[in-house]
Design a protein around this motif. Structure first.
Motif, short mmCIF file in Angstrom:
data_model
loop_
_atom_site.label_atom_id
_atom_site.label_comp_id
_atom_site.label_asym_id
_atom_site.label_seq_id
_atom_site.Cartn_x
_atom_site.Cartn_y
_atom_site.Cartn_z
N SER A 43 0.85 -1.19 0.00
CA SER A 43 0.00 0.00 0.00
C SER A 43 0.89 1.24 0.00
N ALA A 44 0.35 2.34 -0.49
CA ALA A 44 1.16 3.57 -0.58
C ALA A 44 1.73 4.00 0.77
N PRO A 45 0.95 3.98 1.88
CA PRO A 45 1.54 4.38 3.17
C PRO A 45 2.69 3.48 3.60
N LEU A 46 2.57 2.17 3.36
CA LEU A 46 3.65 1.26 3.74
C LEU A 46 4.83 1.39 2.79
N ALA A 47 4.58 1.56 1.50
CA ALA A 47 5.67 1.69 0.52
C ALA A 47 6.53 2.90 0.79
N ARG A 48 5.95 3.96 1.37
CA ARG A 48 6.75 5.16 1.66
C ARG A 48 7.83 4.88 2.69
N LEU A 56 0.65 1.19 -4.01
CA LEU A 56 -0.67 1.18 -4.63
C LEU A 56 -1.65 1.91 -3.72
N PRO A 57 -2.59 2.64 -4.28
CA PRO A 57 -3.50 3.44 -3.45
C PRO A 57 -4.49 2.57 -2.68
N LEU A 58 -4.84 3.01 -1.48
CA LEU A 58 -5.88 2.35 -0.71
C LEU A 58 -7.25 2.76 -1.23
N ARG A 59 -8.17 1.82 -1.23
CA ARG A 59 -9.58 2.05 -1.58
C ARG A 59 -9.79 2.43 -3.04
N ARG A 60 -8.75 2.36 -3.87
CA ARG A 60 -8.92 2.67 -5.29
C ARG A 60 -8.32 1.56 -6.11
N LEU A 71 -7.13 -2.29 -2.81
CA LEU A 71 -6.61 -2.49 -1.46
C LEU A 71 -7.62 -2.01 -0.43
N LEU A 72 -7.90 -2.87 0.54
CA LEU A 72 -8.85 -2.55 1.61
C LEU A 72 -8.09 -2.40 2.92
N ALA A 81 -3.12 -3.76 4.60
CA ALA A 81 -4.15 -3.82 3.57
C ALA A 81 -4.43 -5.25 3.15
N ALA A 82 -5.70 -5.53 2.84
CA ALA A 82 -6.10 -6.77 2.19
C ALA A 82 -6.23 -6.49 0.70
N LEU A 83 -6.17 -7.54 -0.12
CA LEU A 83 -6.23 -7.37 -1.57
C LEU A 83 -7.49 -8.00 -2.13
N LEU A 84 -8.23 -7.24 -2.91
CA LEU A 84 -9.34 -7.77 -3.68
C LEU A 84 -8.86 -7.86 -5.12
N LEU A 85 -8.61 -9.08 -5.60
CA LEU A 85 -8.05 -9.33 -6.93
C LEU A 85 -9.16 -9.77 -7.87
#
Length: 271
Positions: A43-48, A56-60, A71-72, A81-85
C-alpha cells in the motif's frame, strides 16, 4: 484463479506475504524481516517506508500483475491492507493479519490468515514499568511495534522506536525492535477467531482458503458455520507441482452460501 501456497500465498504471478525469495511480492503488513523480491508492492503508506517499493493506493483500483487490485485497509499497522483481486470477473479476497476494522467485500474465493496467538504476557506494560531501567523490547512485526509505542506513549514512558516510526527519544533507555535479543512483547492488534468466522460469512465465498498456525482450528469453526474450506500447508519453499491441499467441507450439505452485495467501499532487516 489458481491459489497456491508457495513461500507465501500465490495468486497468479503475485506472491503475497512471502517468506522466501520471489519475483513479484505484495506485503499486507510490515514483517519483522522482508525477503528479497524483484518487484515489491505494498500500500502507498507502507511503501513510503520502504525504498524501492511500488505503492498502490488504498480504496482505489489499480492494475498490476494481470489483476485489477483494490486495497482494503485492515488497520494492521502502518498501511496494512487486504487485496481484492479481480480477473475475468472472478474475485479473490486475500486477507493477511488483520484487525476488526476490515470491512467485508463479496468474493468468489477468500484467502484468510490464521496467525499464531500471542505468546507474551498480557501484562507486559506493568512488567516494563517495574523492570530494569534499561530494556530492549522485541516485537514480532511492525503492527506490534506501533501498538507498543502508542501504549508506552500513553503511559508516559520515554522510549526509542524504529526510524520508520519516527525514532522517538534517542536517549531513552527503553527501545523497541523487531529483531535481536531482548524482552518479547507480542501486542499484535489481530482479530479474534470469532470475528474471522463472521467476516468470512459476510464475504460469502464459494470456498475459504486458510493458512497459518491456527488454520486447522479455524477451518473447523468455518465448516460449522456452513462454509467450505481448504487448508493450505507448505514449508517455507515448495515446488508448484507438490502442493499439499487438505480439504474440509461442512458436516452436512446445505444450500449454497449467499454472497452479500458488493460494497462501496537479500534480507531486509527491520529495526
Amino acid at each position: 484463479m489458481a491459489i497456491l501456497y508457495t513461500s507465501g500465498v500465490r495468486v497468479g504471478a503475485l506472491t503475497i506475504d512471502p517468506v522466501g525469495r520471489v519475483a513479484q511480492a505484495f506485503w499486507t503488513h510490515r514483517p519483522a524481516r522482508r525477503p528479497p523480491a524483484q518487484r515489491v508492492l505494498a500500500s502507498a503508506p507502507l511503501a513510503r517506508t520502504w525504498p524501492g517499493a511500488l505503492g498502490l493506493p488504498l480504496r482505489r483500483g489499480a492494475v498490476a500483475m494481470g489483476h485489477r487490485i483494490e486495497l482494503l485497509p485492515t488497520g494492521y499497522g502502518v498501511g496494512g491492507a487486504a487485496l481484492l483481486l479481480t480477473r475475468d470477473g472472478h474475485r479473490t479476497l486475500v486477507v493477511g493479519p488483520t484487525t476488526p476494522t476490515l470491512r467485508p467485500r463479496a468474493a468468489h474465493h477468500l484467502v484468510l490468515c490464521a496467525p499464531a496467538r500471542p505468546d507474551a504476557p498480557a501484562d507486559w506494560l506493568d512488567r516494563v514499568i517495574r523492570g530494569p531501567t534499561k530494556q530492549r523490547l522485541v516485537v514480532p512485526d511492525g503492527a506490534a511495534a506501533a501498538v507498543v509505542s502508542a501504549t508506552l506513549e500513553d503511559a508516559g514512558v520515554p522510549h526509542r522506536v524504529p526510524d520508520w516510526l519516527g525514532g522517538g527519544d534517542r536517549r531513552a533507555p527503553i527501545g523497541i525492535s523487531t529483531r535481536g535479543p531482548g524482552t518479547p512483547v507480542d501486542a499484535r492488534p489481530q482479530a479474534s477467531e470469532a470475528w474471522l468466522v463472521g467476516f468470512a460469512c459476510a464475504v460469502g465465498p464459494e470456498i475459504v482458503y486458510l493458512y497459518g498456525p491456527r488454520a486447522d482450528a479455524l477451518a473447523v469453526e468455518l465448516a460449522a458455520a456452513g462454509l467450505s474450506t481448504r487448508v493450505l500447508h507448505a514449508p517455507q519453499q515448495m515446488s508448484l507441482g507438490s502442493i499439499d491441499v487438505a480439504e474440509r467441507r461442512p458436516p452436512q450439505p446445505g444450500a449454497p452460501h449467499r454472497r452479500p452485495p458488493v460494497g462501496d467501499d537479500e534480507a531486509h532487516p527491520e529495526d
